[in-house]
Design a protein around this motif. Structure first.
Motif, mmCIF file in Angstrom:
data_model
loop_
_atom_site.group_PDB
_atom_site.id
_atom_site.type_symbol
_atom_site.label_atom_id
_atom_site.label_comp_id
_atom_site.label_asym_id
_atom_site.label_seq_id
_atom_site.Cartn_x
_atom_site.Cartn_y
_atom_site.Cartn_z
ATOM 1 N N MET A 59 24.264 -28.905 -44.221
ATOM 2 C CA MET A 59 25.177 -27.776 -44.021
ATOM 3 C C MET A 59 24.552 -26.698 -43.147
ATOM 4 O O MET A 59 25.216 -26.130 -42.276
ATOM 5 N N LYS A 60 23.281 -26.384 -43.346
ATOM 6 C CA LYS A 60 22.626 -25.338 -42.555
ATOM 7 C C LYS A 60 22.642 -25.708 -41.067
ATOM 8 O O LYS A 60 22.987 -24.886 -40.221
ATOM 9 N N LYS A 74 37.499 -24.330 -27.590
ATOM 10 C CA LYS A 74 38.347 -23.505 -26.726
ATOM 11 C C LYS A 74 39.069 -24.336 -25.672
ATOM 12 O O LYS A 74 40.048 -23.882 -25.100
ATOM 13 N N GLY A 75 38.640 -25.575 -25.477
ATOM 14 C CA GLY A 75 39.297 -26.455 -24.517
ATOM 15 C C GLY A 75 40.620 -27.013 -24.992
ATOM 16 O O GLY A 75 41.385 -27.553 -24.201
ATOM 17 N N PHE A 76 40.924 -26.898 -26.302
ATOM 18 C CA PHE A 76 42.182 -27.475 -26.787
ATOM 19 C C PHE A 76 42.919 -26.617 -27.814
ATOM 20 O O PHE A 76 44.017 -26.975 -28.227
ATOM 21 N N CYS A 77 42.344 -25.489 -28.246
ATOM 22 C CA CYS A 77 43.060 -24.649 -29.212
ATOM 23 C C CYS A 77 42.832 -23.172 -28.900
ATOM 24 O O CYS A 77 41.872 -22.817 -28.227
ATOM 25 N N SER A 78 43.726 -22.325 -29.424
ATOM 26 C CA SER A 78 43.619 -20.888 -29.150
ATOM 27 C C SER A 78 42.637 -20.189 -30.091
ATOM 28 O O SER A 78 42.011 -19.203 -29.717
ATOM 29 N N SER A 79 42.502 -20.698 -31.312
ATOM 30 C CA SER A 79 41.583 -20.119 -32.290
ATOM 31 C C SER A 79 41.370 -21.126 -33.411
ATOM 32 O O SER A 79 42.093 -22.118 -33.504
ATOM 33 N N TYR A 80 40.372 -20.876 -34.239
ATOM 34 C CA TYR A 80 40.127 -21.767 -35.362
ATOM 35 C C TYR A 80 39.441 -21.015 -36.494
ATOM 36 O O TYR A 80 38.859 -19.959 -36.296
ATOM 37 N N ARG A 81 39.552 -21.585 -37.693
ATOM 38 C CA ARG A 81 38.873 -21.060 -38.876
ATOM 39 C C ARG A 81 38.119 -22.203 -39.530
ATOM 40 O O ARG A 81 38.531 -23.358 -39.444
ATOM 41 N N ILE A 82 37.028 -21.868 -40.215
ATOM 42 C CA ILE A 82 36.193 -22.860 -40.887
ATOM 43 C C ILE A 82 36.181 -22.570 -42.381
ATOM 44 O O ILE A 82 36.019 -21.419 -42.788
ATOM 45 N N PHE A 83 36.331 -23.628 -43.171
ATOM 46 C CA PHE A 83 36.229 -23.523 -44.615
ATOM 47 C C PHE A 83 35.138 -24.475 -45.075
ATOM 48 O O PHE A 83 35.085 -25.626 -44.638
ATOM 49 N N LYS A 84 34.272 -23.996 -45.962
ATOM 50 C CA LYS A 84 33.174 -24.784 -46.510
ATOM 51 C C LYS A 84 33.500 -25.110 -47.958
ATOM 52 O O LYS A 84 33.929 -24.234 -48.713
ATOM 53 N N ALA A 117 26.329 -36.115 -33.778
ATOM 54 C CA ALA A 117 25.017 -36.552 -34.267
ATOM 55 C C ALA A 117 24.082 -35.356 -34.421
ATOM 56 O O ALA A 117 23.399 -35.211 -35.444
ATOM 57 N N LYS A 118 24.075 -34.491 -33.441
ATOM 58 C CA LYS A 118 23.201 -33.306 -33.469
ATOM 59 C C LYS A 118 23.531 -32.394 -34.652
ATOM 60 O O LYS A 118 22.636 -31.832 -35.272
ATOM 61 N N HIS A 119 24.806 -32.256 -34.968
ATOM 62 C CA HIS A 119 25.233 -31.326 -36.011
ATOM 63 C C HIS A 119 25.467 -32.015 -37.359
ATOM 64 O O HIS A 119 26.035 -31.412 -38.259
ATOM 65 N N THR A 120 25.034 -33.246 -37.477
ATOM 66 C CA THR A 120 25.060 -34.031 -38.717
ATOM 67 C C THR A 120 26.468 -34.284 -39.267
ATOM 68 O O THR A 120 26.651 -34.388 -40.474
ATOM 69 N N VAL A 121 27.452 -34.413 -38.392
ATOM 70 C CA VAL A 121 28.821 -34.732 -38.812
ATOM 71 C C VAL A 121 28.848 -36.179 -39.316
ATOM 72 O O VAL A 121 28.302 -37.075 -38.692
ATOM 73 N N ILE A 122 29.486 -36.382 -40.452
ATOM 74 C CA ILE A 122 29.606 -37.710 -41.040
ATOM 75 C C ILE A 122 31.062 -38.168 -40.929
ATOM 76 O O ILE A 122 31.970 -37.480 -41.368
ATOM 77 N N ASP A 123 31.266 -39.350 -40.319
ATOM 78 C CA ASP A 123 32.595 -39.941 -40.236
ATOM 79 C C ASP A 123 33.003 -40.462 -41.602
ATOM 80 O O ASP A 123 32.148 -40.802 -42.399
ATOM 81 N N PRO A 124 34.304 -40.549 -41.886
ATOM 82 C CA PRO A 124 35.394 -40.281 -40.959
ATOM 83 C C PRO A 124 35.735 -38.795 -40.894
ATOM 84 O O PRO A 124 35.467 -38.041 -41.824
ATOM 85 N N ILE A 125 36.327 -38.425 -39.777
ATOM 86 C CA ILE A 125 36.925 -37.103 -39.637
ATOM 87 C C ILE A 125 38.419 -37.317 -39.880
ATOM 88 O O ILE A 125 39.050 -38.115 -39.194
#
Length: 135
Positions: A59-60, A74-84, A117-125
Motif C-alpha cells: 500500500m505504501k 488525465k489522458g482519459f478522465c476529468s478527475s478522480y478519487r481514491i478509496f483505500k 508492476a512498479k506500483h505493485t498492482v495485483i490483477d484482476p482490475i
C-alpha cells in the motif's frame, strides 16, 4: 493476455451498431477476465463515471505513485478519487467524465503494464461503468 483483452474489446466495439439496430437500450457489458473487466457503452461518444477496484502488493508503494497516476489518468478522465480499504491492501478509484476509448487504450498499453508492476498492482482490475437508472 493483454492482447486477447484488447481484441475482445475491439470486437465488442465493432458490434455497437448491431446492438443499437437490435434495439438494445442502455449500456451492455463485455466482461474480459483476467486481467480486466471492461464495459462497453452503446452510446456514441459517451462520457461516464467509471469505478476501478484492485488489490496492491504494498500500500505504501502504491500510494506514493500519486503523481504518476495523475499524469496517466488525465489522458482519459476529468478527475478522480481514491478509496483505500480499511483493513486490506485494496483500492478503489472513481474516474469522472471518462472517455471509454482512451481508457481502454491506457489499460492495454505496455507503459501501463510497467507502471502496474512498479506500483505493485495485483490483477484482476475490476472495472464498473455507470449505467442509466441511478439517482
Amino acid at each position: 493476455m493483454y492482447l486477447e483483452a484488447a481484441k475482445a474489446f475491439v470486437s465488442a466495439t465493432e458490434s455497437k451498431t448491431a446492438m443499437k439496430g437490435a434495439g438494445v437500450i442502455g449500456r451492455p457489458t463485455v466482461w474480459i477476465t483476467p486481467p480486466y473487466l471492461i464495459a462497453l457503452s452503446c452510446e456514441e461518444d459517451a462520457m461516464t463515471t467509471v469505478v476501478a477496484a484492485h488489490a496492491v502488493g504494498d500500500m505504501k508503494t502504491w500510494l506514493e505513485g500519486g503523481d504518476e497516476r495523475k499524469a496517466l489518468f488525465k489522458g482519459f478522465c476529468s478527475s478522480y478519487r481514491i478509496f483505500k480499504h480499511a483493513t486490506k491492501n485494496q483500492v478503489c478509484l472513481v474516474w469522472n467524465d471518462v472517455d471509454l476509448d482512451k481508457m481502454k487504450a491506457m489499460m492495454t498499453s505496455p507503459a501501463t503494464a510497467a507502471g502496474k508492476a512498479k506500483h505493485t498492482v495485483i490483477d484482476p482490475i475490476e472495472i464498473y461503468v455507470e449505467v442509466d437508472g441511478g439517482t
